[in-house]
Write a protein that holds these residues in place. Sequence first.
Motif, PDB file in Angstrom:
ATOM      1  N   ALA A  54      51.849  38.379  63.441  1.00 40.62           N
ATOM      2  CA  ALA A  54      51.814  38.109  61.997  1.00 40.62           C
ATOM      3  C   ALA A  54      52.842  38.947  61.243  1.00 40.62           C
ATOM      4  O   ALA A  54      53.119  40.100  61.602  1.00 40.62           O
ATOM      5  CB  ALA A  54      50.412  38.388  61.460  1.00 40.62           C
ATOM      6  N   GLU A  55      53.397  38.363  60.184  1.00 39.71           N
ATOM      7  CA  GLU A  55      54.363  39.038  59.334  1.00 39.71           C
ATOM      8  C   GLU A  55      53.860  39.068  57.894  1.00 39.71           C
ATOM      9  O   GLU A  55      53.156  38.165  57.443  1.00 39.71           O
ATOM     10  CB  GLU A  55      55.716  38.329  59.401  1.00 39.71           C
ATOM     11  N   MET A  56      54.255  40.115  57.167  1.00 37.61           N
ATOM     12  CA  MET A  56      53.781  40.316  55.799  1.00 37.61           C
ATOM     13  C   MET A  56      54.689  39.620  54.793  1.00 37.61           C
ATOM     14  O   MET A  56      55.918  39.639  54.910  1.00 37.61           O
ATOM     15  CB  MET A  56      53.735  41.813  55.492  1.00 37.61           C
ATOM     16  N   ALA A  57      54.055  39.013  53.781  1.00 40.21           N
ATOM     17  CA  ALA A  57      54.786  38.422  52.659  1.00 40.21           C
ATOM     18  C   ALA A  57      53.989  38.641  51.382  1.00 40.21           C
ATOM     19  O   ALA A  57      52.754  38.762  51.414  1.00 40.21           O
ATOM     20  CB  ALA A  57      55.031  36.937  52.885  1.00 40.21           C
ATOM     21  N   LYS A  58      54.684  38.704  50.250  1.00 35.53           N
ATOM     22  CA  LYS A  58      54.042  38.959  48.958  1.00 35.53           C
ATOM     23  C   LYS A  58      54.177  37.719  48.073  1.00 35.53           C
ATOM     24  O   LYS A  58      55.228  37.076  48.041  1.00 35.53           O
ATOM     25  CB  LYS A  58      54.689  40.165  48.275  1.00 35.53           C
ATOM     26  N   TYR A  59      53.077  37.423  47.324  1.00 38.31           N
ATOM     27  CA  TYR A  59      53.067  36.246  46.455  1.00 38.31           C
ATOM     28  C   TYR A  59      52.507  36.612  45.090  1.00 38.31           C
ATOM     29  O   TYR A  59      51.624  37.472  44.973  1.00 38.31           O
ATOM     30  CB  TYR A  59      52.202  35.134  47.068  1.00 38.31           C
ATOM     31  N   ASP A  60      53.016  35.954  44.068  1.00 39.51           N
ATOM     32  CA  ASP A  60      52.451  36.077  42.728  1.00 39.51           C
ATOM     33  C   ASP A  60      51.248  35.151  42.613  1.00 39.51           C
ATOM     34  O   ASP A  60      51.277  34.007  43.085  1.00 39.51           O
ATOM     35  CB  ASP A  60      53.488  35.688  41.668  1.00 39.51           C
ATOM     36  N   ILE A  61      50.180  35.640  42.001  1.00 37.59           N
ATOM     37  CA  ILE A  61      48.993  34.816  41.802  1.00 37.59           C
ATOM     38  C   ILE A  61      48.537  34.914  40.347  1.00 37.59           C
ATOM     39  O   ILE A  61      48.808  35.901  39.659  1.00 37.59           O
ATOM     40  CB  ILE A  61      47.833  35.228  42.736  1.00 37.59           C
ATOM     41  N   ASP A  62      47.829  33.897  39.901  1.00 38.73           N
ATOM     42  CA  ASP A  62      47.262  33.879  38.560  1.00 38.73           C
ATOM     43  C   ASP A  62      45.987  34.718  38.520  1.00 38.73           C
ATOM     44  O   ASP A  62      45.418  35.059  39.564  1.00 38.73           O
ATOM     45  CB  ASP A  62      46.934  32.450  38.148  1.00 38.73           C
ATOM     46  N   PRO A  63      45.503  35.046  37.332  1.00 38.80           N
ATOM     47  CA  PRO A  63      44.213  35.740  37.222  1.00 38.80           C
ATOM     48  C   PRO A  63      43.077  34.887  37.783  1.00 38.80           C
ATOM     49  O   PRO A  63      43.193  33.661  37.878  1.00 38.80           O
ATOM     50  CB  PRO A  63      44.053  35.945  35.706  1.00 38.80           C
ATOM     51  N   CYS A  64      42.004  35.540  38.157  1.00 41.40           N
ATOM     52  CA  CYS A  64      40.776  34.867  38.599  1.00 41.40           C
ATOM     53  C   CYS A  64      40.987  34.059  39.874  1.00 41.40           C
ATOM     54  O   CYS A  64      40.433  32.970  40.031  1.00 41.40           O
ATOM     55  CB  CYS A  64      40.210  33.956  37.513  1.00 41.40           C
TER      56      CYS A  64
END
Length: 287
Positions: free
Chosen positions: A156-166
């Motif tokens: 597995a490799e790490m990635a970052k994502y933007d998410i909305d509230p809730c």
Amino acid sequence: MMQMPLKVNAMAFPVLFLIATLSPHQNKQAQTQSHLTHQAVTCAVENQAFKDGETITYKLYYNWNFVWLSAGEVQFKVKELDDQFHFSAMGTTYKSYEWFFKVRDYYESYVDKKTLLPEVSVRDVEEGKYRLYDRVTFDQDKGKAFSLRGKSKETAEMAKYDIDPCMHDVLSMVYFLRNVDITNYKKGDALPLKVFMDKESWPLKMTYAGKEGDVKVKGLGRFNTIRVSPEVIAGDIFDDDTEMNIWVTDDQNRLPLLIESPLSVGSVKAVLKDYKNLRHDLRAEVK
């Protein structure tokens, strides 16, 4: 000989209802737009529906060519920690079904006790030849999700994502919905939700379809219920006009009893088989 519709795999076990709204093999470009609703987005609910040790088991059936096949089971468990709940779901096919398709799916979610929003979510999926490991860490305050994802934990490799509230994962959504106050809902009202899965955020909605009495569950009896209809994503698994229905007990447990949905090929249903350690007496049962 007619070819078996093996693409129906992912529908069944990841929480059907879950499970159920999403599949790792679906095409997001086919997603329908979520309609406007009369209900405001709810970011936090207080748990009044379940408790530590609750265990619920469902038997899953797949209908192909007018024949109902007993496909497998999925079991959900709740464990209470200091400031979190730990939810888990394990889905397995029966040996008698594995000539058709083999599934070993494990889902777990650690959620904040005060909001029931996820902090860590894990999917460990084995569906036929398909493999996936995905551990997502949610930073709800900063609007970030960190996904350690691959065919196995080791690759597995790490990635970052933007998410909305809730933002929810699949399991947190199930237990969150059991606690939503629907006292003032009218038939057709809908609750908007957002679920992070497969590297993307999915806007969905759960529509209140009203109360229905005397619904029979084989082996358990008859119950007064509330029917809800979750939005599904059109693609490999669901057609554009698919309507999924979920019947839950009309009492404080909001226990899912029955889930039914047509698929692109065949149909599927999950039926409550067993339960223990419910928080409340099962008052919805019709004597």
